[in-house]
Structure formats: structure tokens, C-alpha cells
Design an enzyme around this catalytic site. Structure first.
Site, PDB file in Angstrom:
ATOM      1  N   GLN A  59       0.172   0.248  -6.824  1.00 22.36           N
ATOM      2  CA  GLN A  59       0.097  -1.218  -6.788  1.00 22.36           C
ATOM      3  C   GLN A  59       0.175  -1.857  -5.408  1.00 22.36           C
ATOM      4  O   GLN A  59      -0.579  -2.785  -5.103  1.00 22.36           O
ATOM      5  CB  GLN A  59       1.215  -1.812  -7.669  1.00 22.36           C
ATOM      6  N   PHE A  70       0.693   6.348   0.781  1.00 22.14           N
ATOM      7  CA  PHE A  70       1.167   7.633   0.276  1.00 22.14           C
ATOM      8  C   PHE A  70       2.640   7.799   0.618  1.00 22.14           C
ATOM      9  O   PHE A  70       3.196   7.050   1.430  1.00 22.14           O
ATOM     10  CB  PHE A  70       0.372   8.786   0.889  1.00 22.14           C
ATOM     11  N   THR A  81      -9.712  15.448   0.148  1.00 25.94           N
ATOM     12  CA  THR A  81      -9.420  15.457   1.597  1.00 25.94           C
ATOM     13  C   THR A  81      -8.546  16.641   2.000  1.00 25.94           C
ATOM     14  O   THR A  81      -8.149  16.744   3.154  1.00 25.94           O
ATOM     15  CB  THR A  81      -8.740  14.141   2.000  1.00 25.94           C
ATOM     16  N   GLY A 109      19.876 -23.861  -3.869  1.00 24.20           N
ATOM     17  CA  GLY A 109      19.388 -24.561  -2.674  1.00 24.20           C
ATOM     18  C   GLY A 109      20.060 -25.917  -2.553  1.00 24.20           C
ATOM     19  O   GLY A 109      21.106 -26.170  -3.169  1.00 24.20           O
ATOM     20  N   GLY A 110      19.460 -26.795  -1.790  1.00 25.47           N
ATOM     21  CA  GLY A 110      20.069 -28.098  -1.531  1.00 25.47           C
ATOM     22  C   GLY A 110      19.996 -29.048  -2.721  1.00 25.47           C
ATOM     23  O   GLY A 110      20.710 -30.043  -2.764  1.00 25.47           O
ATOM     24  N   GLN A 111      19.126 -28.758  -3.692  1.00 23.69           N
ATOM     25  CA  GLN A 111      18.955 -29.657  -4.840  1.00 23.69           C
ATOM     26  C   GLN A 111      19.367 -28.902  -6.101  1.00 23.69           C
ATOM     27  O   GLN A 111      18.689 -27.968  -6.505  1.00 23.69           O
ATOM     28  CB  GLN A 111      17.480 -30.085  -4.973  1.00 23.69           C
ATOM     29  N   ASP A 167       6.171  -4.377  -4.763  1.00 24.90           N
ATOM     30  CA  ASP A 167       4.822  -3.821  -4.646  1.00 24.90           C
ATOM     31  C   ASP A 167       3.823  -4.878  -4.158  1.00 24.90           C
ATOM     32  O   ASP A 167       3.333  -4.825  -3.039  1.00 24.90           O
ATOM     33  CB  ASP A 167       4.356  -3.283  -6.006  1.00 24.90           C
ATOM     34  N   TYR A 218       9.420   3.156  -5.664  1.00 24.25           N
ATOM     35  CA  TYR A 218       8.671   2.285  -6.565  1.00 24.25           C
ATOM     36  C   TYR A 218       9.309   0.892  -6.577  1.00 24.25           C
ATOM     37  O   TYR A 218      10.419   0.694  -6.069  1.00 24.25           O
ATOM     38  CB  TYR A 218       8.664   2.864  -7.987  1.00 24.25           C
ATOM     39  N   GLU A 219       8.590  -0.025  -7.204  1.00 28.68           N
ATOM     40  CA  GLU A 219       8.970  -1.439  -7.258  1.00 28.68           C
ATOM     41  C   GLU A 219      10.481  -1.707  -7.343  1.00 28.68           C
ATOM     42  O   GLU A 219      11.059  -2.371  -6.484  1.00 28.68           O
ATOM     43  CB  GLU A 219       8.261  -2.077  -8.460  1.00 28.68           C
TER      44      GLU A 219
HETATM   45  N1  COA Z   1      -7.725  14.438  -1.913  1.00 27.60           N
HETATM   46  C1  COA Z   1      -6.750  15.377  -1.885  1.00 27.60           C
HETATM   47  N2  COA Z   1      -5.442  15.093  -1.915  1.00 27.60           N
HETATM   48  C2  COA Z   1      -5.127  13.793  -1.979  1.00 27.60           C
HETATM   49  C3  COA Z   1      -6.063  12.773  -2.017  1.00 27.60           C
HETATM   50  C4  COA Z   1      -7.441  13.147  -1.959  1.00 27.60           C
HETATM   51  N3  COA Z   1      -8.401  12.246  -2.001  1.00 27.60           N
HETATM   52  N4  COA Z   1      -5.439  11.589  -2.081  1.00 27.60           N
HETATM   53  C5  COA Z   1      -4.140  11.857  -2.104  1.00 27.60           C
HETATM   54  N5  COA Z   1      -3.937  13.186  -2.047  1.00 27.60           N
HETATM   55  C6  COA Z   1      -2.680  13.906  -2.025  1.00 27.60           C
HETATM   56  C7  COA Z   1      -1.886  13.634  -0.771  1.00 27.60           C
HETATM   57  O1  COA Z   1      -2.330  14.404   0.291  1.00 27.60           O
HETATM   58  C8  COA Z   1      -0.495  13.971  -1.232  1.00 27.60           C
HETATM   59  O2  COA Z   1      -0.329  15.387  -1.223  1.00 27.60           O
HETATM   60  P1  COA Z   1       0.958  16.141  -0.573  1.00 27.60           P
HETATM   61  O3  COA Z   1       2.147  15.613  -1.281  1.00 27.60           O
HETATM   62  O4  COA Z   1       0.665  17.574  -0.893  1.00 27.60           O
HETATM   63  O5  COA Z   1       0.990  15.852   0.864  1.00 27.60           O
HETATM   64  C9  COA Z   1      -0.541  13.463  -2.656  1.00 27.60           C
HETATM   65  O6  COA Z   1      -1.876  13.411  -3.072  1.00 27.60           O
HETATM   66  C10 COA Z   1      -0.036  12.024  -2.743  1.00 27.60           C
HETATM   67  O7  COA Z   1       1.206  12.137  -2.962  1.00 27.60           O
HETATM   68  P2  COA Z   1       2.239  10.967  -3.103  1.00 27.60           P
HETATM   69  O8  COA Z   1       1.913   9.779  -2.294  1.00 27.60           O
HETATM   70  O9  COA Z   1       3.523  11.622  -2.842  1.00 27.60           O
HETATM   71  O10 COA Z   1       2.050  10.552  -4.638  1.00 27.60           O
HETATM   72  P3  COA Z   1       3.173  10.530  -5.757  1.00 27.60           P
HETATM   73  O11 COA Z   1       2.469  10.137  -7.008  1.00 27.60           O
HETATM   74  O12 COA Z   1       3.969  11.767  -5.803  1.00 27.60           O
HETATM   75  O13 COA Z   1       4.153   9.332  -5.289  1.00 27.60           O
HETATM   76  C11 COA Z   1       4.658   7.076  -4.649  1.00 27.60           C
HETATM   77  C12 COA Z   1       3.807   8.000  -5.517  1.00 27.60           C
HETATM   78  C13 COA Z   1       4.177   5.664  -4.899  1.00 27.60           C
HETATM   79  C14 COA Z   1       6.143   7.194  -5.049  1.00 27.60           C
HETATM   80  C15 COA Z   1       4.496   7.453  -3.161  1.00 27.60           C
HETATM   81  O14 COA Z   1       3.125   7.485  -2.840  1.00 27.60           O
HETATM   82  C16 COA Z   1       5.202   6.507  -2.211  1.00 27.60           C
HETATM   83  O15 COA Z   1       6.418   6.536  -2.061  1.00 27.60           O
HETATM   84  N6  COA Z   1       4.432   5.661  -1.520  1.00 27.60           N
HETATM   85  C17 COA Z   1       4.934   4.757  -0.535  1.00 27.60           C
HETATM   86  C18 COA Z   1       5.648   3.605  -1.153  1.00 27.60           C
HETATM   87  C19 COA Z   1       4.799   2.839  -2.118  1.00 27.60           C
HETATM   88  O16 COA Z   1       3.728   2.370  -1.824  1.00 27.60           O
HETATM   89  N7  COA Z   1       5.367   2.662  -3.323  1.00 27.60           N
HETATM   90  C20 COA Z   1       4.846   1.738  -4.270  1.00 27.60           C
HETATM   91  C21 COA Z   1       3.709   2.200  -5.014  1.00 27.60           C
HETATM   92  S1  COA Z   1       3.149   0.845  -5.971  1.00 27.60           S
END
Ligand code: COA
Length: 415
Positions: free
Chosen positions: A17, A97, A74, A247-249, A168, A138-139
Site C-alpha cells: 500500500q 521492500f 530481477t 485543540g483550541g475549540q 501506509d 505494516y500499517e
Molecule cells: N523479481 C524477483 N524478486 C523480487 C522481485 C522481482 N521482480 N520483486 C521483489 N522481489 C523479492 C525481493 O528481492 C525480496 O527478496 P529477498 O527477501 O530475498 O531479498 C522479496 O521479493 C521482497 O521481500 P519483502 O519486501 O521482504 O516482502 P515481504 O512480503 O516479506 O514484506 C513488507 C512485506 C511490507 C513487510 C516489507 O516489504 C517492508 O517492511 N517494507 C517496507 C515498509 C513498508 O512499506 N511497509 C508497508 C507496506 S504497505
């Protein structure tokens, strides 16, 4: 008509998100947003909270309008090459990520800057540098760590998270602003830069007034506009203030006609000092205009509970929208508690393009929130979210890949 960000290309490496909120805004401002997803599964939200089997969820469709989708693995060398080409081609890379994921993929800031010194690299992370910097967030974690939960809810209940996605979507908004500032600075410097919006920090920014109150509390030991005053006690930290305005009101949520059966038959009522005589007239307490126990804002702070109880006696005789109409005629600030059902049907929000109906090839017609920011020279036209990999061939061809190279990438399961 042209768009504000026309000509800017965004490598959208976001998911869930926070990041998608940011890149969706950039797309609405006219940027070409290319969402890079993992082949086969894509952004995890495509499959989360589904209401129709095998169809992109509303969670996904409502956060990814006006973007193009390309699938690239990637983690494969050929996929990394595609990403390198995209980095050279784009102005901004946006990612959210988990900490370190981009580095592990081989795309450190140094490497990206080497490939494209003009590129802005924008990230959402849960926490900024410090002991929690490696945490996934997360959120609601952000709402709790950013000061929102400890200051929301009622004094006699537990901390509370809010429905507004301030961790988020709120952080996504902060990031979008940072990106635009970095692009403006690039006009002079010629260089890209790193932009970081940690979710804890963004939530705290939105809770700024509570840190204000923390310092007021420490200095004076009390806060007269909080419900704990005058009968309760204050501790060391800003307490939860229920529905008090803080707040003030002074303000409060009051029952309206039908509250016994309708969970949203309520109105927010603000006793703004400037319209106090009008409030007294409306509720039939004209004596309070001159009574010294009620005549001044300071005196009223000692009696807020009985004051709001008396106003509520009046609001309970009116439907919330009827009360709003009567109060608006006197410039008394108030707000009906609108349900999501009422908002979805709101004619003004539909007219302004903030509530929009969109057609989707597999989902059919659905309702979404359009761009809440209105610009006179850059109108927003909300277009449906892309299917997974819908634009892979189109984008690769634009990047200079030949048909046979694209076929080879497909055979090697890179795209
Ligand atoms: N091709 C290959 N691999 C890919 C890819 C692609 N196109 N896109 C993503 N990936 C891989 C990444 O390289 C990563 O791999 P690794 O862990 O081996 O390095 C993985 O997918 C992504 O992992 P991650 O971001 O850890 O996803 P998750 O589902 O485990 O965690 C979150 C989700 C949201 C908790 C985490 O991304 C996070 O903390 N993000 C930052 C804070 C944030 O934005 N939170 C709010 C989300 S709304």
C-alpha cells in the site's frame, strides 16, 4: 490538456500500500509509471482480500490506477539487465521492500547512481536509521510506533489504531512530496538523490499536535481542553482524549435522531467561541450567553461535560444532516458521521471525481477513490489498474528490445 508530470518516467518497484499510493499519485499527475512485478504472482495484494475468484482484488485495483505493469524476475542475471536498462531510462525509482532487499538484488544506491546519476531513488521503510532500521513494518506497527495509537481511543480503554491508513497511505503521500522536491532540485544540481520516508516518522509528523501537548503537559501538569480536566488526573504522558477535539475549540461527537438503531447517527459538534451565542440560541439556552459560568471560553472548559450533554439533548431531536443544515446557517462548525455507504453514494464527491466508477476487463465496474488533489491545468482521468504483465512487451520494445530478445527472455522465464 498536458499533465504536470508529463515526460517523467517512474520505475515503480513498490508493493502493498505505502509505495503504490505514492506512485499512483505520480501517475495521476501525468508521469509514466512502470510497475515492475515478479512474474507469475506480482504484487501480493493482487491476490489478497479477493471478493471475486481469480480476479485482481480491490486492494490492488484501487492502489494501482494509471500504471503500466511489466513482469521481470530481477533475481536472474537477464532480469537484472532489464532493470538496469529501466534505471537508465527512468527519472525516479520508488521502492518499499524490506530493508536491504534492493541491495541484495545488486542495486545499491552507489550502483544505481553509477548507472544513472540523475535518478532519484525513493524509499519507504518502517523505521529510519536506528535500532529498528531492519524491521519489517505494516500499517498498524507504524501507527503504534509513531504515537497515534497511544493518543487514540478513550482514557479508560486500550490504545487504538485508526481506520485512516496514516502509516501506509500517509507515508506514501510524504514520499511523493519528497520525490517532487528532489526532481525540482535536480533542475539545478543535475543530480538525483536518495529520498527516504520512514513510516514511524510520517505518522509522528501527522501526530505533531500530540507532541505539542506532551510538552504543554510537562510544563503545566494539566490540559484544560482534555476530558480528564477538571475532575480526572493526568499522568506523565499525553492521555487518550476520546472524541474531544484536543485543540483550541472544544468539540465532541453527539447522538442524533435514530442513534438507537443506526451506528452512524452522530454528529461532531464544535463549540467555537465566536459562535457561542448562536449555539445557545439554537439549543434554547439563551441565558448561557451572559451567565458567567458559561460566558467565556475559559469558564466553559470547567463545564464541557454538562454543556455537551445539553447540546446532545438538542441533536437527538434531529437527523444528523438536518442538524448540519441548521447549524451551518449559523456558521457553527459541525460534521455528520458519514458511513462508507453514504460516502460511496455522495453526489458531490462523484461530481468532483473523488469517487469514481472504473471499468475493468475481468472485474467489471468498480468504485474507487480518485485523485483528492485537484489541479486546474492538470486534470486527473482515472484509468483502471493494469493486469499482471500487461505492458511487458510494449515497455521492453520501447527500451529497445527486439521481438526475438523478448521471446528469449520469456523462454528463460525472466519475464
Ligand atoms: N523479481 C524477483 N524478486 C523480487 C522481485 C522481482 N521482480 N520483486 C521483489 N522481489 C523479492 C525481493 O528481492 C525480496 O527478496 P529477498 O527477501 O530475498 O531479498 C522479496 O521479493 C521482497 O521481500 P519483502 O519486501 O521482504 O516482502 P515481504 O512480503 O516479506 O514484506 C513488507 C512485506 C511490507 C513487510 C516489507 O516489504 C517492508 O517492511 N517494507 C517496507 C515498509 C513498508 O512499506 N511497509 C508497508 C507496506 S504497505
Amino acid at each position: 490538456m498536458s499533465k504536470a508530470l508529463e515526460g517523467y518516467r517512474i520505475l515503480d518497484f513498490t508493493h502493498v500500500q505505502s509505495g503504490p499510493t505514492c506512485t499512483q499519485l505520480l501517475a495521476w499527475f501525468g508521469a509514466d509509471v512502470i510497475k515492475v512485478e515478479r512474474a507469475g504472482e506480482g504484487d501480493a495484494t493482487r491476490g489478497q482480500l479477493r471478493d471475486i475468484p481469480d480476479v485482481d482484488s480491490l486492494y490492488f485495483t484501487m492502489l494501482n490506477h494509471n500504471k503500466r505493469s511489466i513482469t521481470v524476475d530481477t533475481k536472474k542475471p537477464k532480469g537484472r539487465e532489464v532493470l538496469e536498462t529501466l534505471i537508465k531510462h527512468c527519472d525516479v525509482l520508488v521502492e518499499n521492500f524490506a530493508p536491504g532487499a534492493l541491495d541484495r538484488m545488486g542495486f545499491t544506491w552507489e550502483r544505481i547512481h553509477e548507472l544513472n546519476p540523475r535518478m532519484v531513488v525513493a524509499s519507504v521503510k518502517g523505521f529510519g536509521p536506528g535500532k529498528y532500521q531492519d524491521c519489517k513494518v505494516y500499517e498498524n506497527v507504524a501507527q503504534c510506533a509513531g504515537g497515534s495509537a497511544s493518543t487514540s481511543g478513550f482514557d479508560d480503554g486500550p490504545p487504538m489504531v485508526t481506520g485512516a491508513q496514516i502509516g501506509d497511505s500517509g507515508t506514501g503521500l510524504h514520499l511523493a512530496l519528497g520525490i517532487l522536491a528532489a526532481l525540482l532540485q535536480r533542475h539545478n544540481s543535475g543530480r538525483g538523490q536518495k529520498v527516504l520516508a520512514p513510516m514511524q516518522d510520517a505518522v509522528l509528523n501527522l501526530c505533531r499536535v500530540k507532541l505539542r501537548d506532551q510538552q504543554r503537559l510537562e510544563r503545566t501538569g494539566t490540559m484544560h481542553e482534555y476530558p480528564q480536566y477538571p475532575d480526572g488526573t493526568f499522568g506523565e504522558a499525553v492521555p487518550r482524549a476520546g472524541n474531544a477535539s484536543g485543540g483550541g475549540q472544544p468539540g465532541s461527537i453527539l447522538k442524533c435522531k435514530g442513534w438507537e438503531t443506526d451506528p452512524n447517527a452522530y454528529i461532531y459538534f464544535i463549540t467555537q467561541a465566536a459562535v457561542w451565542p448562536a449555539v445557545c440560541k439554537v439549543i434554547g439556552e439563551e441565558g448561557w450567553i451572559t451567565d458567567e459560568a458559561y460566558a467565556t471560553p475559559a469558564a466553559r472548559l470547567l463545564h464541557l461535560k454538562p454543556i455537551f450533554a445539553r447540546i446532545e439533548k438538542w441533536t437527538m431531536t434531529k437527523h444528523k444532516l438536518e442538524a448540519m443544515e441548521i447549524l451551518n446557517a449559523y456558521d457553527i462548525p459541525c460534521g455528520p458521521i458519514l458511513s462508507m455507504k453514504e460516502i460511496a453514494e455522495d453526489a458531490s464527491l462523484r461530481e468532483s471525481g473523488t469517487i469514481v466508477e472504473v471499468d475493468h476487463p475481468t472485474r467489471g465496474r468498480y468504485l474507487t477513490v480518485g485523485n483528492p488533489i485537484k489541479m486546474s491545468d492538470s486534470p486527473t482521468q482515472v484509468k483502471r489498474s493494469p493486469l499482471l504483465g500487461e505492458h511487458t512487451v510494449e515497455v521492453l520494445a520501447q527500451l529497445g528490445y527486439s521481438q526475438s530478445q523478448i521471446e528469449a527472455l520469456r523462454e528463460e522465464r525472466v519475464i
